[in-house]
Design an enzyme around this catalytic site. Structure first.
Site, short mmCIF file in Angstrom:
data_model
loop_
_atom_site.label_atom_id
_atom_site.label_comp_id
_atom_site.label_asym_id
_atom_site.label_seq_id
_atom_site.Cartn_x
_atom_site.Cartn_y
_atom_site.Cartn_z
N HIS A 165 0.88 -1.17 0.00
CA HIS A 165 0.00 0.00 0.00
C HIS A 165 0.92 1.22 0.00
O HIS A 165 1.55 1.50 1.02
CB HIS A 165 -0.87 0.03 1.25
CG HIS A 165 -1.71 -1.20 1.43
ND1 HIS A 165 -3.04 -1.27 1.04
CD2 HIS A 165 -1.43 -2.41 1.96
CE1 HIS A 165 -3.52 -2.47 1.33
NE2 HIS A 165 -2.56 -3.19 1.89
N PHE A 166 1.01 1.90 -1.14
CA PHE A 166 1.98 3.00 -1.25
C PHE A 166 1.33 4.38 -1.15
O PHE A 166 1.98 5.41 -1.35
CB PHE A 166 2.83 2.85 -2.52
CG PHE A 166 3.93 1.81 -2.39
CD1 PHE A 166 4.21 1.19 -1.17
CD2 PHE A 166 4.70 1.45 -3.49
CE1 PHE A 166 5.23 0.23 -1.05
CE2 PHE A 166 5.73 0.50 -3.37
CZ PHE A 166 5.99 -0.10 -2.15
N ARG A 167 0.01 4.42 -0.90
CA ARG A 167 -0.68 5.63 -0.41
C ARG A 167 -0.87 6.78 -1.39
O ARG A 167 -1.48 7.78 -1.01
CB ARG A 167 0.02 6.18 0.85
CG ARG A 167 0.29 5.17 1.96
CD ARG A 167 -0.97 4.51 2.43
NE ARG A 167 -0.79 3.74 3.67
CZ ARG A 167 -1.57 2.74 4.03
NH1 ARG A 167 -2.60 2.38 3.27
NH2 ARG A 167 -1.35 2.10 5.16
N ASN A 218 -6.56 0.93 -2.21
CA ASN A 218 -7.17 1.80 -1.19
C ASN A 218 -6.42 3.12 -1.04
O ASN A 218 -5.92 3.47 0.02
CB ASN A 218 -7.30 1.07 0.16
CG ASN A 218 -6.00 0.50 0.69
OD1 ASN A 218 -5.09 0.20 -0.07
ND2 ASN A 218 -5.91 0.34 2.00
N HIS A 265 -2.20 -12.45 2.43
CA HIS A 265 -1.72 -12.50 3.83
C HIS A 265 -2.46 -13.49 4.75
O HIS A 265 -3.16 -13.09 5.67
CB HIS A 265 -1.67 -11.12 4.47
CG HIS A 265 -2.86 -10.22 4.23
ND1 HIS A 265 -4.16 -10.66 4.16
CD2 HIS A 265 -2.92 -8.88 4.07
CE1 HIS A 265 -4.95 -9.63 3.97
NE2 HIS A 265 -4.23 -8.55 3.90
N ASP A 269 2.68 -6.71 2.52
CA ASP A 269 1.54 -5.89 2.93
C ASP A 269 2.04 -4.56 3.52
O ASP A 269 1.47 -4.06 4.49
CB ASP A 269 0.64 -6.64 3.92
CG ASP A 269 -0.69 -5.94 4.14
OD1 ASP A 269 -1.05 -5.08 3.33
OD2 ASP A 269 -1.36 -6.24 5.14
N HIS A 271 1.76 3.88 8.31
CA HIS A 271 0.98 4.94 8.96
C HIS A 271 1.98 5.76 9.77
O HIS A 271 3.04 5.24 10.16
CB HIS A 271 -0.07 4.35 9.89
CG HIS A 271 -1.09 3.51 9.19
ND1 HIS A 271 -2.11 4.05 8.43
CD2 HIS A 271 -1.24 2.16 9.11
CE1 HIS A 271 -2.85 3.07 7.92
NE2 HIS A 271 -2.34 1.91 8.30
N HIS A 301 -8.77 -10.13 0.61
CA HIS A 301 -8.46 -9.91 2.02
C HIS A 301 -9.59 -10.62 2.76
O HIS A 301 -10.73 -10.15 2.77
CB HIS A 301 -8.45 -8.41 2.35
CG HIS A 301 -8.19 -8.13 3.79
ND1 HIS A 301 -7.19 -7.30 4.23
CD2 HIS A 301 -8.79 -8.57 4.92
CE1 HIS A 301 -7.18 -7.25 5.56
NE2 HIS A 301 -8.17 -8.01 5.99
O1 DOR Z 1 -3.18 -3.74 8.27
C1 DOR Z 1 -3.58 -3.43 7.16
N1 DOR Z 1 -3.45 -2.18 6.70
N2 DOR Z 1 -4.18 -4.35 6.38
C2 DOR Z 1 -4.78 -4.02 5.23
O2 DOR Z 1 -5.27 -4.89 4.56
C3 DOR Z 1 -4.86 -2.60 4.80
C4 DOR Z 1 -3.70 -1.88 5.32
C5 DOR Z 1 -3.73 -0.39 5.11
O3 DOR Z 1 -4.00 0.02 3.99
O4 DOR Z 1 -3.43 0.36 6.03
#
Ligand code: DOR
Length: 440
Positions: free
Chosen positions: A66-68, A98, A234, A305, A309, A180
């Site tokens: 997830h590179f945001r 996402n 995962h 994964d 944050h 997921h």
């Molecule tokens: O812990 C997680 N964070 N699992 C996920 O599937 C999504 C991810 C996120 O995008 O922060």
């Protein structure tokens, strides 16, 4: 440096596709692996890498990150994440939908591809996210590595948790579906039950093993019914692994993260909410069963994964903390340290982190050190140990769940498409990766 030039890697232990190591030299040219031999004579145009004592592996392909970007760049962006990839030996990645806007149609996918072409130091591919009403989009967008369904643990449009809605997606088309797998209804119920708890360890109790098993069983049932290519993201529990041992059709693949192999519920006492992720970490016994499933081939490959944050967000106090941890910078050393300690072999690690991923996602010309293959390579040092230090983390989030871990197998050089993107602690930010292709 342009990839028209050549690189001569001298005197490395080169992992060959047959699982044997050759002590010798490798030359890249025009972005490809051109020659492999016990001795190659240097040419004038060669950039020489002296690799005595180092092991040459195919670059890591991380199939879940997830590179945001776009939308959440305060946590990470495609540039910072791909710098972290270069340092971690990750030469290609598959990224999740996402972001903001969500990657749920061709225009959002095109936008991400454009951003990546401008900013990404390594090769990139993107999942298309399923919603309850974008069936046409998920079947027609290109290029994509597959359809991502969040059966649980998501908010807003990306959550597709009702069986009828999930079935509609399985019923049409043939594209790979990656799930997921967590049972959202059960999670919501248990969140209410434990609403007053603030110890992050409760996260593994709320989103329990049964929640994971229920969803994995449902995905497998639908995959069987429609003979649909399924990938389970995962995997976190021993009960799912044991269920898969006897119920895994030949067209299903499964991945596990390094953290589900080497971290567990005891990690909450050490690193608090930094250990919080979805699906959650499990007990040490689960680590053991997942390892066994990986070694036996029930689990096919490894993904990080990578889900960064900020430390401010992680300091909010459970349950207001977001789930997820970074991983691309540490995954290869974490796994190679396990190999060095005898848990598995280097050849297995390379298969799980590169060869098997390229095969599952039908990524042509990658995942092996073979003449004519893309020159995506990593040279690692398995002779020295060094601790993971917060001040050295390149991911924008600025922390790692493995801080203080004494690891070996760190990349010394990473090469993407025949260009040196990381050398002895320095990232070459001029290198750009390419969009990955996926066979049908
Ligand atoms: O812990 C997680 N964070 N699992 C996920 O599937 C999504 C991810 C996120 O995008 O922060």
């Amino acid at each position: 440096m342009s990839n028209q030039s050549s690189i001569l890697i001298q005197n490395a232990q080169i992992l060959l596709p047959n699982g044997e190591f050759l002590l010798g030299d490798l030359r890249t040219q025009k972005g490809l692996i051109m020659e492999i031999s016990s001795k190659l004579e240097p040419n004038e145009q060669d950039t020489i890498i002296a690799a005595t004592g180092l092991i040459l592996l195919p670059g890591v392909i991380d199939p879940q990150v997830h590179f945001r970007e776009p939308g959440l760049e305060y946590k990470e962006d495609l540039f910072t994440a791909s710098c972290a990839c270069a340092k971690g030996g990750v030469t290609s990645f598959l990224e999740m939908p996402n972001t903001n806007p969500l990657t749920i149609n061709q225009s959002a996918l095109d936008h991400k591809l454009k951003l990546a072409s401008e900013k990404c130091l390594v090769n990139y591919g993107f999942f298309i996210g399923a919603t309850a009403n974008n069936l046409e989009d998920i079947l027609t967008v290109n290029p994509t590595c597959g359809i991502k369904i969040f059966m649980g643990s998501a908010h807003g449009d990306l959550l597709v948790s009702k069986e009828e809605e999930i079935e509609t997606i399985f019923a049409k088309g043939s594209r790979l579906i990656a799930v997921h797998a967590e049972d959202q209804a059960r999670i919501l119920e248990r969140k209410k039950q434990f609403a007053t708890e603030t110890d992050p360890a409760i996260h593994s109790v709320i989103q329990d093993e049964t929640a994971a098993l229920n969803a994995t069983k449902l995905a497998l049932k639908l995959s069987q019914k429609y003979q649909r290519r399924l990938h389970i993201l995962h995997l976190s529990t021993g009960i799912e692994a044991e269920y898969l041992r006897t119920n895994k059709p030949s067209w299903v693949t499964v991945e596990v993260t390094p953290q589900h192999l080497v971290l567990n519920t005891e990690s909450y006492a050490k690193i608090g909410t930094l250990a919080q992720m979805n699906p959650p970490l499990r007990s040490p016994q689960n680590n053991e069963i997942l390892w066994k499933a990986l070694l036996d081939g029930v689990i096919d490959f490894i993904a990080t994964d990578h889900a960064p944050h900020t430390l401010e967000e992680k300091a909010k106090g459970y349950p207001n903390t977001p789930s997820g941890m970074p991983g691309v910078e540490t995954s290869l050393p974490v796994m190679l340290t396990q190999a060095k300690q005898g848990r598995c072999t280097i050849v297995q690690v390379s298969n799980w982190m590169s060869t098997a991923v390229a095969k599952a996602y039908k990524i042509p010309n990658k995942g092996k050190i073979e003449i004519g293959f893309d020159a995506d390579l990593v040279l690692v040092d398995l002779n020295n140990y060094r601790p993971v230090l917060r001040e050295e983390i390149l991911s924008k989030c600025g922390w790692s769940p493995f801080e203080g871990w004494d690891l070996t197998g760190y990349p010394i050089y990473t090469i993407v498409g025949g260009e040196i993107v990381y050398a002895q602690g320095k990232v070459n930010t001029n290198v750009r990766g390419k969009a990955l292709n996926f066979g049908e």
